[in-house]
Structures are given as structure tokens and as C-alpha cells.
Design a protein around this motif. Structure first.
Motif, PDB file in Angstrom:
ATOM      1  N   LEU A 337       0.819  -1.209   0.000  1.00 35.36           N
ATOM      2  CA  LEU A 337       0.000   0.000   0.000  1.00 35.36           C
ATOM      3  C   LEU A 337       0.857   1.266   0.000  1.00 35.36           C
ATOM      4  N   ALA A 338       0.440   2.224  -0.822  1.00 38.28           N
ATOM      5  CA  ALA A 338       1.114   3.518  -0.886  1.00 38.28           C
ATOM      6  C   ALA A 338       0.718   4.375   0.313  1.00 38.28           C
ATOM      7  N   ASN A 339       1.412   5.482   0.476  1.00 44.08           N
ATOM      8  CA  ASN A 339       1.056   6.430   1.531  1.00 44.08           C
ATOM      9  C   ASN A 339      -0.260   7.140   1.183  1.00 44.08           C
ATOM     10  N   TYR A 340      -1.066   7.424   2.196  1.00 45.78           N
ATOM     11  CA  TYR A 340      -2.390   8.021   1.993  1.00 45.78           C
ATOM     12  C   TYR A 340      -2.838   8.698   3.285  1.00 45.78           C
ATOM     13  N   GLN A 341      -3.707   9.687   3.155  1.00 48.64           N
ATOM     14  CA  GLN A 341      -4.248  10.489   4.250  1.00 48.64           C
ATOM     15  C   GLN A 341      -3.241  11.588   4.637  1.00 48.64           C
ATOM     16  N   PRO A 342      -3.678  12.585   5.434  1.00 43.27           N
ATOM     17  CA  PRO A 342      -2.758  13.638   5.867  1.00 43.27           C
ATOM     18  C   PRO A 342      -1.553  13.050   6.607  1.00 43.27           C
ATOM     19  N   ALA A 343      -0.415  13.645   6.384  1.00 42.12           N
ATOM     20  CA  ALA A 343       0.810  13.152   7.027  1.00 42.12           C
ATOM     21  C   ALA A 343       0.713  13.293   8.542  1.00 42.12           C
ATOM     22  N   ALA A 344       1.147  12.258   9.257  1.00 38.88           N
ATOM     23  CA  ALA A 344       1.117  12.286  10.726  1.00 38.88           C
ATOM     24  C   ALA A 344       2.203  13.220  11.244  1.00 38.88           C
ATOM     25  N   ASP A 345       1.860  14.027  12.245  1.00 37.80           N
ATOM     26  CA  ASP A 345       2.851  14.939  12.817  1.00 37.80           C
ATOM     27  C   ASP A 345       3.480  14.389  14.089  1.00 37.80           C
ATOM     28  N   ARG A 346       3.036  13.205  14.512  1.00 40.74           N
ATOM     29  CA  ARG A 346       3.633  12.568  15.685  1.00 40.74           C
ATOM     30  C   ARG A 346       3.466  11.051  15.557  1.00 40.74           C
ATOM     31  N   ASP A 486      -0.171   5.970   8.335  1.00 40.55           N
ATOM     32  CA  ASP A 486      -0.908   5.881   7.072  1.00 40.55           C
ATOM     33  C   ASP A 486      -0.139   6.593   5.966  1.00 40.55           C
ATOM     34  N   ASN A 487       0.367   7.783   6.291  1.00 40.14           N
ATOM     35  CA  ASN A 487       1.120   8.560   5.310  1.00 40.14           C
ATOM     36  C   ASN A 487       2.414   9.080   5.939  1.00 40.14           C
ATOM     37  N   PRO A 488       3.472   8.298   5.868  1.00 41.86           N
ATOM     38  CA  PRO A 488       4.763   8.743   6.416  1.00 41.86           C
ATOM     39  C   PRO A 488       5.486   9.654   5.424  1.00 41.86           C
ATOM     40  N   GLU A 489       4.851  10.743   5.098  1.00 44.95           N
ATOM     41  CA  GLU A 489       5.380  11.653   4.093  1.00 44.95           C
ATOM     42  C   GLU A 489       6.806  12.066   4.441  1.00 44.95           C
ATOM     43  N   GLY A 490       7.682  11.965   3.452  1.00 50.57           N
ATOM     44  CA  GLY A 490       9.074  12.340   3.664  1.00 50.57           C
ATOM     45  C   GLY A 490       9.989  11.207   4.051  1.00 50.57           C
ATOM     46  N   CYS A 491       9.457  10.009   4.270  1.00 56.70           N
ATOM     47  CA  CYS A 491      10.349   8.872   4.579  1.00 56.70           C
ATOM     48  C   CYS A 491      11.325   8.710   3.413  1.00 56.70           C
ATOM     49  N   ASN A 492      12.592   8.544   3.715  1.00 55.72           N
ATOM     50  CA  ASN A 492      13.572   8.698   2.637  1.00 55.72           C
ATOM     51  C   ASN A 492      14.772   7.763   2.700  1.00 55.72           C
ATOM     52  N   LEU A 493      14.579   6.563   3.220  1.00 55.66           N
ATOM     53  CA  LEU A 493      15.638   5.558   3.180  1.00 55.66           C
ATOM     54  C   LEU A 493      15.509   4.767   1.883  1.00 55.66           C
ATOM     55  N   TYR A 494      16.568   4.793   1.064  1.00 53.08           N
ATOM     56  CA  TYR A 494      16.561   4.150  -0.260  1.00 53.08           C
ATOM     57  C   TYR A 494      17.848   3.357  -0.451  1.00 53.08           C
ATOM     58  N   ASN A 495      17.874   2.562  -1.510  1.00 48.50           N
ATOM     59  CA  ASN A 495      19.153   2.063  -1.994  1.00 48.50           C
ATOM     60  C   ASN A 495      19.628   2.998  -3.104  1.00 48.50           C
ATOM     61  N   THR A 496      20.830   2.788  -3.581  1.00 46.49           N
ATOM     62  CA  THR A 496      21.390   3.712  -4.572  1.00 46.49           C
ATOM     63  C   THR A 496      20.758   3.539  -5.952  1.00 46.49           C
ATOM     64  N   GLN A 497      19.932   2.506  -6.125  1.00 50.34           N
ATOM     65  CA  GLN A 497      19.186   2.336  -7.376  1.00 50.34           C
ATOM     66  C   GLN A 497      17.849   3.078  -7.350  1.00 50.34           C
ATOM     67  N   GLY A 498      17.558   3.792  -6.255  1.00 49.53           N
ATOM     68  CA  GLY A 498      16.356   4.600  -6.188  1.00 49.53           C
ATOM     69  C   GLY A 498      15.118   3.875  -5.731  1.00 49.53           C
ATOM     70  N   LEU A 499      15.289   2.718  -5.100  1.00 51.09           N
ATOM     71  CA  LEU A 499      14.142   1.964  -4.595  1.00 51.09           C
ATOM     72  C   LEU A 499      14.022   2.158  -3.088  1.00 51.09           C
ATOM     73  N   PRO A 500      12.819   2.458  -2.588  1.00 53.12           N
ATOM     74  CA  PRO A 500      12.647   2.796  -1.171  1.00 53.12           C
ATOM     75  C   PRO A 500      12.601   1.569  -0.268  1.00 53.12           C
ATOM     76  N   ALA A 501      12.982   1.786   0.981  1.00 57.64           N
ATOM     77  CA  ALA A 501      12.824   0.746   2.001  1.00 57.64           C
ATOM     78  C   ALA A 501      11.354   0.599   2.352  1.00 57.64           C
ATOM     79  N   SER A 502      10.953  -0.612   2.636  1.00 60.34           N
ATOM     80  CA  SER A 502       9.588  -0.858   3.099  1.00 60.34           C
ATOM     81  C   SER A 502       9.454  -0.412   4.550  1.00 60.34           C
ATOM     82  N   PRO A 503       8.303   0.154   4.937  1.00 59.40           N
ATOM     83  CA  PRO A 503       8.060   0.451   6.354  1.00 59.40           C
ATOM     84  C   PRO A 503       8.232  -0.810   7.202  1.00 59.40           C
ATOM     85  N   PHE A 504       8.696  -0.641   8.438  1.00 57.05           N
ATOM     86  CA  PHE A 504       8.899  -1.804   9.297  1.00 57.05           C
ATOM     87  C   PHE A 504       8.891  -1.366  10.753  1.00 57.05           C
TER      88      PHE A 504
END
Length: 523
Positions: A337-346, A486-504
Motif C-alpha cells: 500500500l502507498a502512503n495516503y491520508q494527511p501526514a502524521a505529525d507525531r 498511514d502517510n509517512p510523508e518524507g520517509c527517505n531511506l533508499y538504496n542507490t538504485q532509487g528503490l525505497p525501504a519498506s516500512p517496518f
């Protein structure tokens, strides 16, 4: 230093027993033969199922099942290329033959005949066939429909005249019993046919066609707002104790339903598209045993309020389909599932985060892969428009795993385990070519907690193939979560090929969907 291995549950003993029961069920004969009874009383004429028709793609390099119906006891002869096959319809009128493997190519003509009539199917290609299913994000079309169209759809349609990509779109329909046929037709890819077809499916197929230079057949069978149990057979669901509440709730609703206007706007419970097995019966079962290369799946939103239950429901669906198709553990690739809903502030609880975790747990099954879409969503639209990138990530899974292009990176960083180092926690990931990277600034969306289970935002830095997480507010940390909302907007852990880490998460503390097993009928 204290080393902790997370206790994520990749299936339970109950699920294993359920799957064994499913395999042993006598109703599973369909895994080695076509739908075992004709669609009506014994037919009076020769008939082929709707999926066997002009412009179809048959699976290359495999034994391919071809079936149909005829008056009982009729000799059947089938011609295709240099092959000739003979059989006879059984007492119920069912017949089937198995074609010898053929390489990619075509077009071919197939002639099926009895002593008194013949059916000719033209413009057949041998290539790779993919079954594409799920809810609205798989159903979403290339051109605007109930949405504003996917990003770049104008250019996609300009390039859509591709005779070696064929599309088969299953009409939305339900059935409380197993259907044996459906009405639909194969269409070559043109601007008109592509515009109304699943965007994820088409863009996935286009990627494969371009990279492999072989014909691609895409079967799209999806319906918005539907849960996984609607796409699973009743037999399979009855074998799973965790599904008992679902079956009982819907069966009770069907019994108690009063004929008349349904103020919710929903179908009557017996015919509802969200009732367990109703979509499997009408939109999956009639296509078995059409030989396929694999399946792609984009679904989960409708199950998010029962995310913990999805840990069992989703693997059950995969086992169910594989068992019934009888092609072994064919590739099954799915979208998280993609990110959705307003970004959580806490930091806080999240049903969608728990559903994503349940999806990731299905990776314990053989020949599965997951396209992470946590950076592709939109806060105000449950149907993110960047379907081309979703499809590209699914295609990377197929190319790297099924087609042996092992030099391709097809997944982002995958969390393995953590170690506690005094007042910080070190997260270890699977080796990533080129290592880890933070996209667009310092790492974000990491949170940390002590034994009080109170999560706070944390500092995080990359150290080789690990991430070190800490916070001044948590001197004795025991758990870390990443992109857990629901929407971790700005999460930014990737590999160098541009693929994002899955939430965990590293903990296994009870979530907000624990023990939630009863579906809401009218929503």
C-alpha cells in the motif's frame, strides 16, 4: 551489546494446517483439470470458454491446457501449427487437451472440430500471460474514468498501437457458486483498448514486452473496494479458523436480508462483491486452468481495519490460487500500500502500517516479491496517479526473478534485525548494491521507544549497511519503527538504485487491529 531478532510472524501453525487441508480437499480436483462440470446441462453444440478466442496469447514454452464442451461422447480434434490432438467429450460434455510447448511467436490458427462442426480461432500469439487482479488501484484505467487518469496517460495512448500486447478484461460480476465461463474478448493493444484497461497491468506488460521482445497477454480481473476474501474460494476460507467470523457475518446477513431498497447503495449480501468467494467464483474460477506465467496483485485497502487477520488471509489466497491452477508456485508479485491520508505529525498507531506489515510477511512464501510504493501515494487521493512507476517496480521483480536478469535491483533496503548499543539501536539491512542512502536530506520518519512503548521521533544516520537510531528522550531504547503511519510523508531511506525501504518495526507489540476479525457489511 544486546542483539535482538524481531519476532515478525511469517505465518502460523494454524495457517499451515489450513493450507494442508486445502490441498487435501476433494474439491481441489480443479487444480489438475478444467472446471469439472459444464456451464449448463450437457451441451448440444461444440463450445469453447470465452478466454479461448481470437487474438489470445497462449503461454510459451509450457504445456498449455485447452478445454471446452460438446455433446457427450463426441470425438474432438484440435489443430494448431504442426500439432494435432484428439480426445472425446465426457458424459457431462467436458473435454480437454494439452498442447505441447511452443516458443514465442505467431500468429497461429487453431481449429477445434467434431464430426459435424468446427470452430476456428485466428491471430493467436505464443508469449507470456500474466493474471492481474486486486481492487481499485489495479482496476484504475489508463485514461480518465472515475479518476483524472494516470500521470502521462496522453503519451501512453499515443504509443499504444502494439499488436504483440493483448488485453483481456473481465467484466465485474459476482456469483455465489463457481462459474465455468464468462463473456469477454481478447483485444490487441490500441489507443481505444488501452484507454479502458488497467493502468498497472498494461504498463507492467509494456515493460516486459519492451525488455523481453516477446508477446504479452494480460488478463485484468479486478473490482474496487473489495477485500481479499472475496477473491478466495469458499473451500479455502472454510479451512482457515481466522476466517470463521467473516463467513458467519456474511452468511447471517444473507439470511436476514429483506428484499427491497438497500439504503446503503450496496448489492444484496448474497450477491455483494465483498462477500467471501463471490469474486473468486465469477471472475477467477472460469479462467482456471488457462496457463499463465504468473500473477500481479494490488489490493489491501479494504482489509486495512483487519490488518492482523490479513496475515493469514493473504497467504491463503496465494496458496488457493496456486493449488487450483496446478502450475506449482508460479510467480506472485504484489504492491504494498502507498502512503495516503494527511501526514502524521507525531508517532502513533496506524491500520495501514499494520496492513503493509502483513503484506511484507507474505514474502516468506516462495516465489513472491513486493513492489514498495510508500513514496508514490497522495495524501488526498487513495488512487495515486503514478501508476507507471508502480508497474516499473513490479516489472523489475519479474525481470530479476522470473526472467533471470539477476543484475537488476528489484527491491529497496530490507530490514533484517537490530542490536542495542547502549543508548542507541543499530538496524541491519540485507546487503544493498551501492549501500544505503538518504534521499533529499537527513533520514526522516524513524521513531524509537523504551519499555514504556511511548514512541518519539528519533535521529537516524547511515553507517555502512546499517542505520543508527537514537533520541535524547529515550536513554534505554528497546524498539524502532520506520515510516509507521498511514502517510509517512518524507520517509527517505533508499538504496542507490532509487528503490525505497519498506516500512517496518522491530517490536511485535499488539497493534490497533489485533483481534479485529469481523468485517463491516455496509461501508
Amino acid at each position: 551489546m544486546k542483539r535482538l531478532v524481531p519476532t515478525l510472524l511469517f505465518g502460523s501453525l494454524i495457517l499451515i494446517v489450513a493450507c494442508l487441508l486445502l490441498w487435501l480437499s476433494p474439491t481441489q480436483s480443479s487444480k489438475t483439470s478444467p472446471s469439472s462440470s459444464p456451464p449448463i446441462d450437457p451441451p448440444t453444440r461444440l463450445k469453447l470458454p470465452g478466454v479461448l478466442n481470437h487474438h489470445m496469447v497462449l503461454q510459451r514454452d509450457k504445456h498449455v491446457r485447452v478445454w471446452g464442451w460438446a455433446p457427450p461422447g463426441q470425438p474432438i480434434e484440435l489443430h494448431i501449427a504442426s500439432q494435432i490432438h484428439n480426445t472425446e467429450s465426457d458424459p457431462q460434455g467436458l473435454w480437454s487437451v494439452t498442447l505441447d510447448p511452443m516458443p514465442a511467436g505467431g500468429p497461429y490458427e487453431m481449429i477445434v472440430s467434431t464430426q459435424s462442426e468446427a470452430i476456428t480461432i485466428t491471430d493467436i500469439l505464443m508469449g507470456d500471460v500474466w493474471f492481474c487482479s486486486g481492487q481499485s488501484n489495479m482496476e484504475m484505467t489508463v485514461a480518465p474514468d472515475y479518476n483524472s487518469g494516470i500521470l502521462g496517460y496522453e503519451q501512453i495512448l499515443k504509443e499504444a498501437d502494439q499488436a504483440d500486447i493483448r488485453l483481456f478484461k473481465v467484466r465485474n460480476q459476482t456469483s455465489s457458486t463457481s462459474s465455468h465461463d464468462l463473456e469477454a474478448s481478447w483485444q490487441p493493444a490500441t489507443p481505444d483498448s488501452v484507454a479502458k484497461f488497467s493502468a498497472v497491468a498494461y504498463c507492467f506488460g509494456k515493460q516486459l514486452n519492451r525488455k523481453l521482445d516477446v508477446p504479452i497477454g494480460l488478463i485484468a480481473s479486478s473490482w474496487g473496494g473489495t477485500p481479499s476474501e472475496a477473491w478466495t474460494s469458499r473451500t479455502a476460507l472454510e479451512s482457515l479458523p481466522e476466517a470463521r467470523d467473516i463467513l458467519d457475518t456474511w452468511d447471517r446477513a444473507a439470511r436476514n436480508y429483506q428484499t427491497g431498497e438497500d439504503q446503503s447503495g450496496q448489492r444484496a449480501p448474497a450477491d455483494n462483491q465483498r462477500r467471501p468467494a463471490n469474486l473468486f467464483n465469477a471472475m477467477v474460477h472460469p479462467l482456471i486452468p488457462y496457463t499463465i506465467r504468473g500473477a500481479i496483485w494490488y489490493q489491501g485497502e479494504q482489509n486495512a481495519t483487519r490488518a492482523e487477520q490479513y496475515r493469514s488471509l493473504f497467504p491463503l489466497l496465494i496458496h488457493d490460487w496456486r493449488g487450483r491452477w496446478g502450475q506449482g508456485d508460479f510467480p506472485f508479485y504484489f504492491v504494498q500500500l502507498a502512503n495516503y491520508q494527511p501526514a502524521a505529525d507525531r508517532p502513533g498507531p496506524s491500520t495501514w502500517a499494520e496492513l503493509r506489515e502483513a503484506q511484507a510477511m507474505a514474502l516468506s512464501l516462495s516465489n513472491t516479491a513486493m513492489a514498495v510504493a510508500i513514496d508514490l501515494g497522495e495524501a488526498d487521493d487513495i488512487h495515486p496517479r503514478n501508476k507507471q512507476e508502480v508497474a516499473r517496480r513490479l516489472a523489475l521483480c519479474a525481470l530479476a526473478i522470473e526472467y533471470g536478469q539477476t543484475e537488476l535491483a528489484y527491491t529497496g533496503p530490507q530490514y533484517q534485525y537490530m542490536t542495542i548499543e547502549s543508548d542507541q539501536i543499530r538496524l541491519h539491512f540485507t546487503p544493498a548494491p551501492g549501500g544505503l542512502t538518504a534521499k533529499d536530506g537527513p533520514l526522516k520518519r524513524f521513531e524509537i521507544a523504551g519499555n514504556d512503548k511511548n514512541f518519539v521521533w528519533a535521529d537516524a544516520i547511515i553507517d555502512g549497511n546499517t542505520v543508527i537510531v537514537s533520541s535524547e528522550d529515550v536513554p534505554n531504547p528497546v524498539a524502532v519503527r520506520y515510516a509507521w503511519s498511514d502517510n509517512p510523508e518524507g520517509c527517505n531511506l533508499y538504496n542507490t538504485q532509487g528503490l525505497p525501504a519498506s516500512p517496518f518495526r522491530t517490536d511485535n507489540w499488539p497493534g490497533t487491529t489485533t483481534n479485529k476479525t469481523i468485517p463491516v457489511i455496509n461501508n
